[in-house]
Design a protein around this motif. Structure first.
Motif, mmCIF file in Angstrom:
data_model
loop_
_atom_site.group_PDB
_atom_site.id
_atom_site.type_symbol
_atom_site.label_atom_id
_atom_site.label_comp_id
_atom_site.label_asym_id
_atom_site.label_seq_id
_atom_site.Cartn_x
_atom_site.Cartn_y
_atom_site.Cartn_z
ATOM 1 N N LEU A 276 0.871 -1.255 0.173
ATOM 2 C CA LEU A 276 0.102 -0.166 0.082
ATOM 3 C C LEU A 276 0.826 1.405 0.212
ATOM 4 C CD1 LEU A 276 -2.824 -0.934 2.742
ATOM 5 C CD2 LEU A 276 -2.639 -1.554 0.089
ATOM 6 N N GLN A 305 2.299 -1.318 4.676
ATOM 7 C CA GLN A 305 1.457 -0.212 4.579
ATOM 8 C C GLN A 305 2.664 1.332 4.688
ATOM 9 O OE1 GLN A 305 -1.186 -2.221 7.095
ATOM 10 N NE2 GLN A 305 -1.882 -0.523 7.275
ATOM 11 N N THR A 310 -3.571 4.003 4.981
ATOM 12 C CA THR A 310 -3.870 2.792 4.920
ATOM 13 C C THR A 310 -4.247 2.136 5.779
ATOM 14 O OG1 THR A 310 -1.642 1.615 5.431
ATOM 15 C CG2 THR A 310 -2.102 3.461 3.054
ATOM 16 N N GLY A 312 -4.869 -2.339 6.036
ATOM 17 C CA GLY A 312 -5.191 -3.513 5.487
ATOM 18 C C GLY A 312 -5.837 -4.637 6.496
ATOM 19 N N ILE A 334 2.961 -2.232 9.245
ATOM 20 C CA ILE A 334 2.958 -0.926 8.896
ATOM 21 C C ILE A 334 4.768 0.568 8.685
ATOM 22 C CG2 ILE A 334 1.762 1.610 10.100
ATOM 23 C CD1 ILE A 334 -0.295 0.125 10.643
ATOM 24 N N GLY A 338 3.425 5.936 7.486
ATOM 25 C CA GLY A 338 2.380 5.300 8.051
ATOM 26 C C GLY A 338 1.198 5.258 8.982
ATOM 27 N N SER A 341 -2.754 4.762 10.159
ATOM 28 C CA SER A 341 -2.653 3.075 8.630
ATOM 29 C C SER A 341 -3.985 1.781 10.097
ATOM 30 C CB SER A 341 -2.066 2.512 8.306
ATOM 31 O OG SER A 341 -1.053 3.659 7.917
#
Length: 435
Positions: A276, A305, A310, A312, A334, A338, A341
């Motif tokens: 991501l 990520q 983001t 997931g 991560i 990030g 997230s």
């Protein structure tokens, strides 16, 4: 390990590339990859030793096959897994050759490319070169990615231009019905900004895979604000040695959602990863697997990520029967940067015999503070009280096990986003259970 263990030379690969009318850059890439197989190390999947696995042996690099002029000519084995009346975007690969292509008027009108990879290399050389082994997977990642690139002998190329929504799913079917054939297939699925597509692939064997290879790679590239739904039902013969990579890369606000039915009969290493990259991009990775006989399965499900905000999610359920063994690695990572997230995962393995084995390894790697992450994992044997209860109602032990397997896998099957994949997967699970 050197290329002397392969029953193909560099000169033969060059001849094959020329016979396929490939661009010069592809021929050179094959040559480079073949040389790399002499020096690159093998992958090192967690808790799985590959020393006794033979990833080199195959009988023929390319097996010619017949093509079909109409869907009515397709073998019954293929007709059973496609909806003939409603399949408007359809690519059939018979062994190693493109055998049939059908593209909807809507996709043609919007300049969507849906082609076998060999044809795309001729018709859209620069576009294929832009993506092949560039973003999701690289040639020099390890020996098996190099081997795949050198021996690539089939695949599909899908390209969806900016702002185009492909209304009908694209279905790619690979039929293996020749005991001399190996599959070094490569799929490239690309959506430009604000595009959308659903892609479904099926691998099906009706012949022995003994002494042959399945070495397949899929690269899935989602442009900004685009959506890709990727479904697969794999059901290949136990004779194959399997190495399967399916990876995706997302730009900002994009999504890649996977629905995978991993039902191959042979031992296999499987890597399913989404990177991501863009902010606010998302990925759901859902898979089910059934191991039987003496199968050895190593499945890594991973979402990395990089972007901010983001999301997931990994969900997988597996059933191991008889002497089958599995290692399920779930990785949520991560990266630094990030922030805000979310990474969550669930992995569950059910063992139906005292000789079956399953390992579930949930891993969270967090390089940021302001995030949300969690995991759940369980490995256990079937509850004998469940079986006893069913059998006390007059149900045989085999039928009781069948009901337990379907009940264990169905929470994942129900969540798969593609109705046709659900149907096919339930049918294949039934085939594996009744063997």
């Amino acid at each position: 390990m050197t290329t002397e263990t392969l029953n193909i030379s560099e000169a033969q690969l060059v001849d094959y590339s020329k016979a396929q009318n490939e661009p010069s850059w592809m021929t050179e890439l094959r040559q480079k990859a073949l040389k790399l197989t002499e020096t690159l190390e093998m992958p090192k999947p967690d808790k799985t030793k590959l020393k006794k696995w033979d990833f080199d042996a195959f009988k023929q690099h390319h097996v010619e096959s017949k093509s079909y002029n109409d869907v009515s000519e397709l073998p019954e084995s293929v007709k059973n897994i496609i909806d003939i009346e409603n399949s408007k975007n359809l690519i059939i690969q018979h062994i190693n050759d493109l055998a049939f292509t059908q593209v909807s008027e809507q996709a043609n009108h919007n300049n969507v490319i849906i082609e076998g990879l060999s044809k795309a290399l001729q018709d859209h050389s620069e576009l294929v070169e832009k993506y092949l082994m560039k973003d999701a997977v690289t040639v020099d990642e390890h020996r098996l990615t190099a081997l795949h690139t050198a021996l690539l002998n089939g695949g599909v190329f899908v390209y969806v231009p900016k702002n185009v929504v492909v209304e009908d799913p694209i279905q790619y079917v690979v039929l293996h019905d020749n005991e001399n054939a190996s599959l070094f297939n490569h799929a490239i699925i690309v959506t430009e900004e604000s595009a959308e597509v659903t892609y479904v692939e099926n691998y099906l064997s009706t012949a022995s895979g003994e002494g042959n290879q399945v070495n397949i790679i899929s690269e899935v590239i989602a442009g900004a604000n685009s959506n890709i739904t990727y479904g697969s039902v794999d059901y290949l013969d136990k004779g194959f040695t399997g190495h399967i990579i399916r990876r995706g890369v997302t730009a900002a606000d994009a999504s890649i959602n996977w629905a995978l039915g991993l039902m191959n009969e042979g031992s296999q290493i499987i890597d399913n990863t989404t990177n991501l990259i863009g902010d606010r991009s998302t990925s759901e990775l859902k898979s089910v697997i059934v191991g039987t006989g003496d199968q050895k399965i190593n499945l890594t499900s991973k979402i990395v990520q990089y972007g901010k905000e983001t999301n997931g999610y990994i969900l997988k359920h597996g059933v191991m029967r008889e002497n089958a063994s599995s290692v399920f690695n779930g990785i949520g990572y991560i990266k630094h940067g990030g922030t805000k997230s979310i990474a969550n995962q669930e992995s569950r393995v059910l063992m139906l015999s005292e000789h079956a084995r399953g390992d579930a390894n949930p891993i969270l790697l967090i390089d940021e503070d302001d995030v949300e992450a969690g995991h759940a994992a369980s490995v256990g044997r079937v509850d004998p009280e469940q079986l006893y209860y069913l059998m006390s109602r007059g149900i045989s032990q085999k039928e009781a096990e069948r009901l337990v397997i379907h009940g264990f896998l169905d929470p994942v099957v129900r969540e798969l986003p593609i109705e046709d994949v659900k149907r096919q997967l339930r049918e294949v699970i039934e085939l594996k259970v009744n063997k």
